[in-house]
Design a protein around this motif. Structure first.
Motif, PDB file in Angstrom:
ATOM      1  N   LEU A   1     -10.112   1.217 -29.603  1.00  0.00           N
ATOM      2  CA  LEU A   1     -11.044   2.316 -29.316  1.00  0.00           C
ATOM      3  C   LEU A   1     -10.379   3.685 -29.432  1.00  0.00           C
ATOM      4  CD1 LEU A   1     -12.906   0.851 -26.210  1.00  0.00           C
ATOM      5  CD2 LEU A   1     -13.742   0.986 -28.579  1.00  0.00           C
ATOM      6  N   ASN A   2      -9.046   3.699 -29.466  1.00  0.00           N
ATOM      7  CA  ASN A   2      -8.282   4.940 -29.519  1.00  0.00           C
ATOM      8  C   ASN A   2      -8.558   5.828 -28.307  1.00  0.00           C
ATOM      9  OD1 ASN A   2      -6.308   6.513 -30.727  1.00  0.00           O
ATOM     10  ND2 ASN A   2      -7.818   7.778 -31.795  1.00  0.00           N
ATOM     11  N   LYS A   3      -8.684   5.175 -27.149  1.00  0.00           N
ATOM     12  CA  LYS A   3      -8.879   5.892 -25.890  1.00  0.00           C
ATOM     13  C   LYS A   3      -8.507   4.968 -24.744  1.00  0.00           C
ATOM     14  CE  LYS A   3     -13.228   6.667 -26.745  1.00  0.00           C
ATOM     15  NZ  LYS A   3     -14.600   7.144 -26.681  1.00  0.00           N
ATOM     16  N   PRO A   4      -8.179   5.530 -23.596  1.00  0.00           N
ATOM     17  CA  PRO A   4      -7.845   4.691 -22.447  1.00  0.00           C
ATOM     18  C   PRO A   4      -9.033   3.835 -22.019  1.00  0.00           C
ATOM     19  CG  PRO A   4      -7.286   6.993 -22.025  1.00  0.00           C
ATOM     20  CD  PRO A   4      -8.075   6.957 -23.300  1.00  0.00           C
ATOM     21  N   VAL A   5      -8.737   2.645 -21.531  1.00  0.00           N
ATOM     22  CA  VAL A   5      -9.751   1.760 -20.977  1.00  0.00           C
ATOM     23  C   VAL A   5      -9.448   1.604 -19.489  1.00  0.00           C
ATOM     24  CG1 VAL A   5     -10.685  -0.584 -20.978  1.00  0.00           C
ATOM     25  CG2 VAL A   5     -10.117   0.531 -23.145  1.00  0.00           C
TER      26      VAL A   5
ATOM     27  N   GLY B   1     -18.701   5.962 -30.329  1.00  0.00           N
ATOM     28  CA  GLY B   1     -17.590   6.567 -29.594  1.00  0.00           C
ATOM     29  C   GLY B   1     -17.675   6.335 -28.106  1.00  0.00           C
TER      30      GLY B   1
ATOM     31  N   CYS C   1     -15.855  -4.600 -29.929  1.00  0.00           N
ATOM     32  CA  CYS C   1     -15.889  -3.256 -30.520  1.00  0.00           C
ATOM     33  C   CYS C   1     -16.913  -3.139 -31.639  1.00  0.00           C
ATOM     34  CB  CYS C   1     -14.509  -2.879 -31.035  1.00  0.00           C
ATOM     35  SG  CYS C   1     -13.340  -2.531 -29.712  1.00  0.00           S
TER      36      CYS C   1
ATOM     37  N   SER D   1      -7.872  -0.718 -25.833  1.00  0.00           N
ATOM     38  CA  SER D   1      -7.560   0.713 -25.814  1.00  0.00           C
ATOM     39  C   SER D   1      -7.078   1.185 -27.186  1.00  0.00           C
ATOM     40  CB  SER D   1      -6.500   0.987 -24.741  1.00  0.00           C
ATOM     41  OG  SER D   1      -6.158   2.341 -24.722  1.00  0.00           O
TER      42      SER D   1
ATOM     43  N   GLU E   1     -17.291   4.398 -24.301  1.00  0.00           N
ATOM     44  CA  GLU E   1     -16.172   4.018 -23.463  1.00  0.00           C
ATOM     45  C   GLU E   1     -16.307   2.563 -23.039  1.00  0.00           C
ATOM     46  OE1 GLU E   1     -14.936   7.528 -20.727  1.00  0.00           O
ATOM     47  OE2 GLU E   1     -17.133   7.491 -20.754  1.00  0.00           O
TER      48      GLU E   1
ATOM     49  N   ILE F   1     -16.596   5.117 -16.129  1.00  0.00           N
ATOM     50  CA  ILE F   1     -16.963   5.547 -17.477  1.00  0.00           C
ATOM     51  C   ILE F   1     -18.373   6.100 -17.462  1.00  0.00           C
ATOM     52  CG2 ILE F   1     -15.463   3.887 -18.642  1.00  0.00           C
ATOM     53  CD1 ILE F   1     -18.061   2.237 -19.266  1.00  0.00           C
TER      54      ILE F   1
END
Length: 149
Positions: free
Chosen positions: A117-121, A70, A50, A114, A72, A23
């Motif tokens: 956060l609405n994104k891959p972790v 926003g 978060c 994920s 990671e 990241i």
């Protein structure tokens, strides 16, 4: 569950000299699972992580969360967070849940994080010998235990 959080400018994890997760700006999460952990611990931790205000606002005050910026997250399974060192010099790992218990809980933690956060972790490789490198920003390091709310 226990999580050691480090605010980073960048972080990556390698297995057998191959990068398996990395990241840029965000949080490196070292995650340990204990015998008594469950989905309630995961939900509490994901929300806490978060929303922790660990990032600086325009005035340089840690007033912004991972969601606000926003950022990671990179999650690494780390059973050694449950080390007991009261007796002798060799740590005991008896408080860490074994792989068949901890891996599904770790995977669920990553899944919920994920979604939040609405994104891959990205992650390391569960149970592997991993090399983790990071540039700790601040430095900012925070320890959270879901049993100590």
């Amino acid at each position: 569950m226990r999580v050691l959080i480090q605010r980073v400018n960048q972080a990556k994890v390698e297995v057998a000299a191959q990068t398996v997760g990395e990241i840029d700006s965000g949080l490196l999460l070292l995650v340990g699972v204990g015998h008594d952990d469950n989905e309630a611990d995961i939900t509490w931790l994901v929300n806490k992580i978060c929303n922790l205000r660990l990032f600086s606002d325009e005035k340089g005050v840690m007033n912004l969360s991972l969601l606000d910026v926003g950022g990671e997250a990179l999650a690494i399974s780390q059973f050694t967070l449950f080390a007991q060192v009261k007796k002798g010099n060799r740590p005991s790992w008896g408080d860490a849940a074994p792989g068949p218990i901890s891996q599904p809980l770790f995977d669920e933690f990553v899944r919920q994080l994920s979604l939040k956060l609405n994104k891959p972790v990205p992650t390391g490789q569960f149970g592997a010998d991993m090399q983790v490198s990071l540039v700790n920003d601040g430095p900012v390091t925070v320890f959270i235990d879901s049993k100590d709310k």
